[in-house]
Design an enzyme around this catalytic site. Structure first.
Site, PDB file in Angstrom:
ATOM      1  N   LYS A   1       0.823  -1.214   0.000  1.00  9.80           N
ATOM      2  CA  LYS A   1       0.000   0.000   0.000  1.00  9.80           C
ATOM      3  C   LYS A   1       0.865   1.276   0.000  1.00  9.80           C
ATOM      4  O   LYS A   1       2.087   1.210   0.061  1.00  9.80           O
ATOM      5  CB  LYS A   1      -0.947  -0.025   1.199  1.00  9.80           C
ATOM      6  CG  LYS A   1      -1.961  -1.169   1.119  1.00  9.80           C
ATOM      7  CD  LYS A   1      -2.828  -1.095  -0.129  1.00  9.80           C
ATOM      8  CE  LYS A   1      -4.019  -2.017  -0.127  1.00  9.80           C
ATOM      9  NZ  LYS A   1      -3.736  -3.401  -0.499  1.00  9.80           N
TER      10      LYS A   1
HETATM   11  C1  LIG Z   1      -9.922  -2.708  -2.052  1.00 10.75           C
HETATM   12  C2  LIG Z   1      -9.330  -3.463  -0.907  1.00 10.75           C
HETATM   13  N1  LIG Z   1     -10.070  -3.651   0.194  1.00 10.75           N
HETATM   14  C3  LIG Z   1      -9.586  -4.312   1.266  1.00 10.75           C
HETATM   15  C4  LIG Z   1      -8.321  -4.820   1.271  1.00 10.75           C
HETATM   16  C5  LIG Z   1      -7.830  -5.577   2.465  1.00 10.75           C
HETATM   17  O1  LIG Z   1      -6.745  -4.947   3.057  1.00 10.75           O
HETATM   18  P1  LIG Z   1      -5.842  -5.731   4.134  1.00 10.75           P
HETATM   19  O2  LIG Z   1      -4.861  -6.556   3.364  1.00 10.75           O
HETATM   20  O3  LIG Z   1      -5.170  -4.620   4.911  1.00 10.75           O
HETATM   21  O4  LIG Z   1      -6.751  -6.524   4.963  1.00 10.75           O
HETATM   22  C6  LIG Z   1      -7.500  -4.644   0.157  1.00 10.75           C
HETATM   23  C7  LIG Z   1      -6.131  -5.194   0.156  1.00 10.75           C
HETATM   24  O5  LIG Z   1      -5.473  -5.389  -0.804  1.00 10.75           O
HETATM   25  C8  LIG Z   1      -8.019  -3.949  -0.963  1.00 10.75           C
HETATM   26  O6  LIG Z   1      -7.263  -3.767  -2.049  1.00 10.75           O
END
Ligand SMILES: Cc1ncc(COP(=O)(O)O)c(C=O)c1O
Length: 382
Positions: A183
């Site tokens: 990210k």
């Molecule tokens: C659009 C979206 N929502 C949620 C997530 C979930 O994030 P995390 O990996 O921090 O749980 C991601 C992760 O890639 C994402 O791209």
């Protein structure tokens, strides 16, 4: 041989390494003062009322669903152009995900499609600011207010995003952020919930730590032993100080990293403009794009090779690429469970079959970017 360019590899600097080492040496590795500091810095950066750190955006979404009062059998409308975590969080809250197709150019959820999907059981809308481009929040908030729906913004791509002068994640009842390794700023694994109301963030905090009464983490501090009481069945979703130690320093560089990605974005735009591929559409006036993903569309009819051949050739040339995303209805579990058919969401389906994300991390050198451009040009035949 050229070193492989890892897709989404983060820029990590000495300050994070030193802070992590100091945190480990301090013996306070778990949720503590650094998490509180990171929450406060993030709240300030986003101009939000309240912030609570958790261990992923997935956790942030799950807790936001529960704190929104989303319940068994409720419907929650979201986009088919997202990561599976968005959909799974809805399912884990006991609700039924309902998909509204995206706009062809912005790749964001279409407010007109949202309107079509509202039923008496609809409880919430989850807009995903895809690639860091803001959704049409004025219209979506209008729809939510008309129908008394909760809004949970999935800001996993959209830390820096703004829409008409307002920060992403502060329009809805909740904003959910990710600090996963790929990210814009990272803590390894990590997430944050922003909330408008104090009672909502208080519930999120309790739910994130087993459902134990407020400030349970203080029980090992020096202010005397404090009993905790379990007030609901919560989860183990808390962020550690080790993670916050990274995030604190990353957040200080958020504008610098954004500026670097903007430059890479512009170089791609200029250098790839004459190719028979589709580049990301321009940002709408009055918005700030977070430049999280640079997604091109590769259509075999125009390029002469398929998207999957393109992915393969990039990898052979030692460039890591991504696909964001195969549309959600392409996955067998959702087809089996909800009867979804990819062709019922034609825009997301088309994007999902043609899209390729080129590397755009702040860590890329100018030489990396020149190399990526030269390989893309070579593959596309120019
Ligand atoms: C659009 C979206 N929502 C949620 C997530 C979930 O994030 P995390 O990996 O921090 O749980 C991601 C992760 O890639 C994402 O791209």
């Amino acid at each position: 041989m050229r070193e492989f360019i890892v897709f989404g590899s983060p820029a990590i600097e000495q300050a994070e390494i030193d802070e992590v080492a100091a945190t480990i040496k301090s013996g306070w590795l778990g949720t503590g003062p650094k998490v509180a500091h990171f929450e406060e810095d993030m709240r300030h950066y986003k101009g939000a009322n309240f912030a609570a750190a958790v261990n992923s955006c997935t956790a942030a979404l799950h807790l936001s669903m529960i704190a929104s009062g989303v319940n068994l059998g409720d419907e929650v409308i979201t986009t088919p152009m997202t990561f599976c975590a968005t959909i799974n969080a809805i399912i884990h809250a006991g609700a039924v995900p309902v998909l509204a197709d995206v706009e062809p150019l912005t790749m964001n959820i279409s407010p007109d499609e949202v309107r079509k999907k509202i039923t008496p059981r609809t409880k919430a809308i989850v807009p995903v600011h895809f690639a860091g481009r803001p959704c049409e929040m004025d219209t979506l908030m209008e729809i939510a207010n008309e129908h008394n729906l909760k809004v949970i913004e999935d800001c996993a791509h959209a830390i820096e995003t703004m829409y008409h002068g307002q920060h992403s994640g502060t329009f809805g009842d909740f904003g959910c952020f990710s600090f996963y390794v790929t990210k814009n700023i990272i803590t390894g694994e990590g997430g944050m919930v922003l909330a408008k109301r104090e009672e909502d963030i208080a519930r999120i905090r309790v739910l994130a730590l087993h459902g134990m009464s407020a400030d349970a983490w203080k029980r090992f501090g020096d202010s005397g032993y404090k009993h905790y009481y379990v007030v609901e069945a919560g989860f183990k979703y808390n962020m550690m100080d080790i993670q916050a130690a990274i995030g604190l320093h990353q957040l200080k560089r958020i504008d610098q990293y954004w500026e670097r990605r903007r430059k890479v974005w512009e170089r791609y735009n200029e250098a790839l403009a004459d190719l028979p591929i589709t580049l990301p559409t321009q940002s709408a006036p009055g918005t700030k794009h977070a430049y999280h993903l640079y997604t091109i569309l590769v259509d075999v009819e125009r390029v002469g090779i398929s998207r999957d051949q393109f992915l393969e050739t990039m990898t052979v040339n030692r460039i890591g690429v991504g696909v964001h995303y195969l549309s959600i209805p392409e996955h067998p579990f959702y087809q089996k469970t909800f009867g979804w058919k990819p062709m019922d969401y034609p825009e997301a389906y088309r994007i999902g079959r043609h899209t390729v994300s080129l590397p755009i991390s702040a860590k890329l050198s100018d030489d990396d970017v020149s190399y990526i451009i030269s390989v893309v040009r070579k593959i596309v035949g120019k």
